[in-house]
Design a protein around this motif. Structure first.
Motif, short mmCIF file in Angstrom:
data_model
loop_
_atom_site.label_atom_id
_atom_site.label_comp_id
_atom_site.label_asym_id
_atom_site.label_seq_id
_atom_site.Cartn_x
_atom_site.Cartn_y
_atom_site.Cartn_z
N SER A 1 34.47 28.57 48.14
CA SER A 1 35.24 28.19 46.96
C SER A 1 35.47 29.42 46.08
O SER A 1 34.83 30.47 46.27
CB SER A 1 34.50 27.13 46.15
N LEU A 2 36.34 29.27 45.12
CA LEU A 2 36.58 30.35 44.17
C LEU A 2 35.28 30.72 43.44
O LEU A 2 34.98 31.89 43.23
CB LEU A 2 37.67 29.96 43.17
N ALA A 3 34.49 29.72 43.10
CA ALA A 3 33.21 29.97 42.43
C ALA A 3 32.25 30.75 43.33
O ALA A 3 31.56 31.66 42.86
CB ALA A 3 32.58 28.65 41.99
N GLN A 4 32.22 30.41 44.60
CA GLN A 4 31.36 31.14 45.54
C GLN A 4 31.82 32.58 45.70
O GLN A 4 30.99 33.50 45.76
CB GLN A 4 31.34 30.44 46.89
N LEU A 5 33.13 32.79 45.76
CA LEU A 5 33.66 34.16 45.86
C LEU A 5 33.32 34.95 44.60
O LEU A 5 32.96 36.13 44.68
CB LEU A 5 35.17 34.13 46.10
N ALA A 6 33.42 34.31 43.44
CA ALA A 6 33.08 34.97 42.18
C ALA A 6 31.60 35.32 42.14
O ALA A 6 31.22 36.42 41.69
CB ALA A 6 33.46 34.09 41.00
N ASP A 7 30.74 34.41 42.61
CA ASP A 7 29.30 34.70 42.67
C ASP A 7 29.02 35.88 43.61
O ASP A 7 28.17 36.72 43.31
CB ASP A 7 28.52 33.47 43.14
N LYS A 8 29.73 35.92 44.72
CA LYS A 8 29.56 37.04 45.66
C LYS A 8 29.98 38.35 45.02
O LYS A 8 29.33 39.38 45.19
CB LYS A 8 30.36 36.79 46.94
N MET B 1 27.21 39.49 42.77
CA MET B 1 26.10 40.00 43.57
C MET B 1 26.40 41.39 44.13
O MET B 1 25.56 42.28 44.10
CB MET B 1 25.80 39.05 44.73
N LEU B 2 27.64 41.59 44.60
CA LEU B 2 27.99 42.88 45.19
C LEU B 2 28.14 44.00 44.17
O LEU B 2 27.99 45.18 44.51
CB LEU B 2 29.32 42.75 45.96
N THR B 3 28.44 43.65 42.93
CA THR B 3 28.71 44.68 41.93
C THR B 3 27.57 44.88 40.94
O THR B 3 27.68 45.72 40.04
CB THR B 3 30.00 44.37 41.15
N SER B 4 26.49 44.12 41.09
CA SER B 4 25.38 44.30 40.14
C SER B 4 24.30 45.18 40.69
O SER B 4 24.30 45.65 41.76
CB SER B 4 24.81 42.98 39.69
N CYS C 1 33.44 40.25 51.80
CA CYS C 1 34.80 39.88 51.42
C CYS C 1 34.78 38.82 50.32
O CYS C 1 34.22 37.74 50.48
CB CYS C 1 35.56 39.34 52.63
N THR C 2 35.43 39.15 49.21
CA THR C 2 35.58 38.19 48.11
C THR C 2 37.05 37.82 47.91
O THR C 2 37.39 37.22 46.91
CB THR C 2 35.06 38.78 46.78
N GLU C 3 37.90 38.18 48.86
CA GLU C 3 39.35 38.01 48.73
C GLU C 3 39.84 38.70 47.46
O GLU C 3 40.79 38.28 46.84
CB GLU C 3 39.75 36.54 48.74
N CYS C 4 39.15 39.75 47.08
CA CYS C 4 39.43 40.57 45.90
C CYS C 4 39.18 39.84 44.57
O CYS C 4 39.57 40.35 43.52
CB CYS C 4 40.84 41.16 45.94
N CYS D 1 40.52 47.82 50.25
CA CYS D 1 39.43 46.88 50.00
C CYS D 1 38.46 47.43 48.96
O CYS D 1 37.77 48.41 49.19
CB CYS D 1 38.68 46.57 51.29
N PRO D 2 38.35 46.75 47.80
CA PRO D 2 37.44 47.24 46.76
C PRO D 2 35.97 47.02 47.09
O PRO D 2 35.10 47.63 46.47
CB PRO D 2 37.84 46.43 45.53
#
Length: 81
Positions: free
Chosen positions: A68-75, A78-81, A38-41, A19-20
């Motif tokens: 949604s894919l967009a919500q996972l991308a936003d997460k 947020m997690l990597t900034s 969890c962003t499903e990677c 898990c990254p």
């Protein structure tokens, strides 16, 4: 949607190191996935690495955390900034 680990988990330790986002931790009895992490990677890999690593296919979409894919991308952002 975030992923979850079914109670059929055998605690093989294969998913946690994959898990990254460090969303997978050992729970009281089995591994658990923190849906807030969890962003499903998404943003890291094309497919969820815990799903690919699980030898008994007990990592599945969590219907209680649909995203949604967009919500996972936003997460991911947020997690990597």
């Amino acid at each position: 949607m975030a992923l979850t680990i079914l109670s059929s988990c055998i605690n093989c330790d294969m998913c946690e190191p994959e898990c990254p986002n460090q969303a997978i931790v050992m729970g009281a009895e089995i591994y658990e996935i923190n849906p807030d992490k969890c962003t499903e990677c998404v943003g890291h890999y094309d497919t969820p690495q815990c799903v690919a690593a699980c030898p008994i296919d007990c990592v599945v979409p969590d219907p209680q955390h649909e995203e949604s894919l967009a919500q996972l991308a936003d997460k991911f952002v947020m997690l990597t900034s």
